[in-house]
Design a protein around this motif. Structure first.
Motif, PDB file in Angstrom:
ATOM      1  N   ALA A  52      13.141 -58.773  34.447  1.00  0.00           N
ATOM      2  CA  ALA A  52      12.097 -58.513  33.455  1.00  0.00           C
ATOM      3  C   ALA A  52      11.400 -57.184  33.735  1.00  0.00           C
ATOM      4  N   VAL A  53      12.181 -56.117  33.711  1.00  0.00           N
ATOM      5  CA  VAL A  53      11.648 -54.797  34.034  1.00  0.00           C
ATOM      6  C   VAL A  53      12.140 -53.772  33.020  1.00  0.00           C
ATOM      7  N   GLU A  54      11.253 -52.893  32.608  1.00  0.00           N
ATOM      8  CA  GLU A  54      11.595 -51.827  31.663  1.00  0.00           C
ATOM      9  C   GLU A  54      11.015 -50.519  32.181  1.00  0.00           C
ATOM     10  N   VAL A  55      11.815 -49.494  32.215  1.00  0.00           N
ATOM     11  CA  VAL A  55      11.375 -48.202  32.728  1.00  0.00           C
ATOM     12  C   VAL A  55      10.652 -47.426  31.630  1.00  0.00           C
ATOM     13  N   ILE A  56       9.498 -46.871  31.996  1.00  0.00           N
ATOM     14  CA  ILE A  56       8.710 -46.047  31.081  1.00  0.00           C
ATOM     15  C   ILE A  56       8.486 -44.697  31.744  1.00  0.00           C
ATOM     16  N   ASP A  62       0.003 -35.234  32.318  1.00  0.00           N
ATOM     17  CA  ASP A  62       0.378 -34.650  31.027  1.00  0.00           C
ATOM     18  C   ASP A  62      -0.054 -35.590  29.907  1.00  0.00           C
ATOM     19  N   SER A  63      -0.995 -35.163  29.098  1.00  0.00           N
ATOM     20  CA  SER A  63      -1.530 -36.028  28.041  1.00  0.00           C
ATOM     21  C   SER A  63      -0.462 -36.445  27.040  1.00  0.00           C
ATOM     22  N   ASP A  64       0.448 -35.546  26.697  1.00  0.00           N
ATOM     23  CA  ASP A  64       1.514 -35.893  25.754  1.00  0.00           C
ATOM     24  C   ASP A  64       2.436 -36.951  26.346  1.00  0.00           C
ATOM     25  N   SER A  65       2.739 -36.830  27.629  1.00  0.00           N
ATOM     26  CA  SER A  65       3.588 -37.813  28.295  1.00  0.00           C
ATOM     27  C   SER A  65       2.924 -39.182  28.313  1.00  0.00           C
ATOM     28  N   VAL A  66       1.633 -39.209  28.571  1.00  0.00           N
ATOM     29  CA  VAL A  66       0.894 -40.482  28.575  1.00  0.00           C
ATOM     30  C   VAL A  66       0.915 -41.102  27.181  1.00  0.00           C
ATOM     31  N   ALA A  67       0.737 -40.281  26.149  1.00  0.00           N
ATOM     32  CA  ALA A  67       0.766 -40.799  24.781  1.00  0.00           C
ATOM     33  C   ALA A  67       2.136 -41.373  24.440  1.00  0.00           C
ATOM     34  N   ARG A  70       2.486 -44.753  26.145  1.00  0.00           N
ATOM     35  CA  ARG A  70       1.746 -45.791  25.404  1.00  0.00           C
ATOM     36  C   ARG A  70       2.550 -46.229  24.190  1.00  0.00           C
ATOM     37  N   HIS A  71       3.166 -45.298  23.496  1.00  0.00           N
ATOM     38  CA  HIS A  71       3.971 -45.629  22.320  1.00  0.00           C
ATOM     39  C   HIS A  71       5.159 -46.504  22.715  1.00  0.00           C
ATOM     40  N   GLU A  72       5.836 -46.162  23.805  1.00  0.00           N
ATOM     41  CA  GLU A  72       7.008 -46.921  24.240  1.00  0.00           C
ATOM     42  C   GLU A  72       6.639 -48.343  24.631  1.00  0.00           C
ATOM     43  N   VAL A  73       5.554 -48.498  25.383  1.00  0.00           N
ATOM     44  CA  VAL A  73       5.126 -49.849  25.763  1.00  0.00           C
ATOM     45  C   VAL A  73       4.734 -50.637  24.518  1.00  0.00           C
ATOM     46  N   THR A  77       5.435 -54.679  23.102  1.00  0.00           N
ATOM     47  CA  THR A  77       4.379 -55.670  23.302  1.00  0.00           C
ATOM     48  C   THR A  77       3.085 -55.203  22.652  1.00  0.00           C
ATOM     49  N   ASP A  78       2.303 -56.164  22.161  1.00  0.00           N
ATOM     50  CA  ASP A  78       0.971 -55.874  21.630  1.00  0.00           C
ATOM     51  C   ASP A  78      -0.102 -56.150  22.665  1.00  0.00           C
TER      52      ASP A  78
END
Length: 245
Positions: A52-56, A62-67, A70-73, A77-78
């Motif tokens: 049960a692991v997913e790589v992000i 880097d603000s763009d990388s963080v954004a 967040r989109h990928e996660v 999941t909500d």
């Protein structure tokens, strides 16, 4: 199944923490600045039967990388139940107050402080959807102002004019964050994993990553009656975990 996002989780303490939480039934979003290293870490976990692991991919500086992270996660999941802000850098040693460059301070604070702020603010909406959200900021006993003014402290002579202030600032951010979330189900704490043998300190540490991962995971899983707004070091105080700010 509860969910957790861990930054800097492709190796060492972050990976050990992921392993503990996977064994406890969590779904782990494994944050890694280097996608390949993240996939290698995930493959290692899957080989142990921890699927049960997913790589992000995420670079917390880097603000763009963080954004994007967040989109990928958010695509899968909500709800995020736990955020562990583990990613950090030392800035290299030795560090002295009169010789350290402003650039060195900027580089370390960019990851150790501003990175935590970026990630926390980006993921707070998913955390608010959890009935029992937890935030663990991985700190260090080296960020204790009290201890570093005490000549009797075991690490008193191990000063780091760049790294130590970054962890002290992180501790203050933890206090402020916990205060803002005081009337909610959130539990927000700064946790010292201990002086652990990793490449972070050229393997000079005396503890193991397994011990460190268990310490961090423990505060990711605390119940509704657990502490919030605290600074925890089970290495410093094995009985209660309390450590002075």
């Amino acid at each position: 199944m509860k969910t957790v996002f861990i930054t800097g989780a492709n190796k060492s303490i972050g990976l050990a923490t992921a392993r503990v939480l996977l064994r406890q039934g969590y779904r782990v979003y494994l944050g890694s600045r280097d996608p390949q290293r993240g996939q290698e870490a995930a493959a290692q976990l899957r080989a142990e039967g921890l699927d049960a692991v997913e790589v992000i991919q995420i670079d917390v500086s880097d603000s763009d990388s963080v954004a994007r992270a967040r989109h990928e996660v958010g695509r899968s999941t909500d709800v995020l139940d736990v955020l562990i802000n583990n990613a950090g850098i030392s800035g290299g040693m030795p560090q002295n107050a009169l010789g350290a460059s402003i650039e060195a301070y900027r580089r370390v604070f960019e990851t150790n402080v501003f990175g935590v702020v970026r990630v926390t603010q980006a993921f707070i909406d998913l955390l608010r959807n959890s009935p029992e959200p937890r935030i663990v900021n991985v700190s260090s006993s080296q960020g204790s102002l009290t201890l570093h003014t005490d000549p009797g402290y075991r690490y008193y002579h191990h000063k780091g004019a760049v790294y130590h202030p970054s962890k002290a600032a992180l501790n203050m951010y933890t206090i402020d964050l916990a205060y803002e979330l005081r009337d909610t189900p959130f539990r927000v704490n700064a946790v010292d994993p201990g002086f652990v043998a990793t490449d972070f300190n050229n393997h000079r540490g005396t503890g193991t990553v397994e011990e460190a991962g268990a310490r961090i995971a423990r505060y990711a899983m605390i119940g509704a009656d657990g502490p919030t707004g605290t600074f925890i070091s089970e290495e410093y105080n094995p009985e209660t975990g309390a450590i002075p700010w």
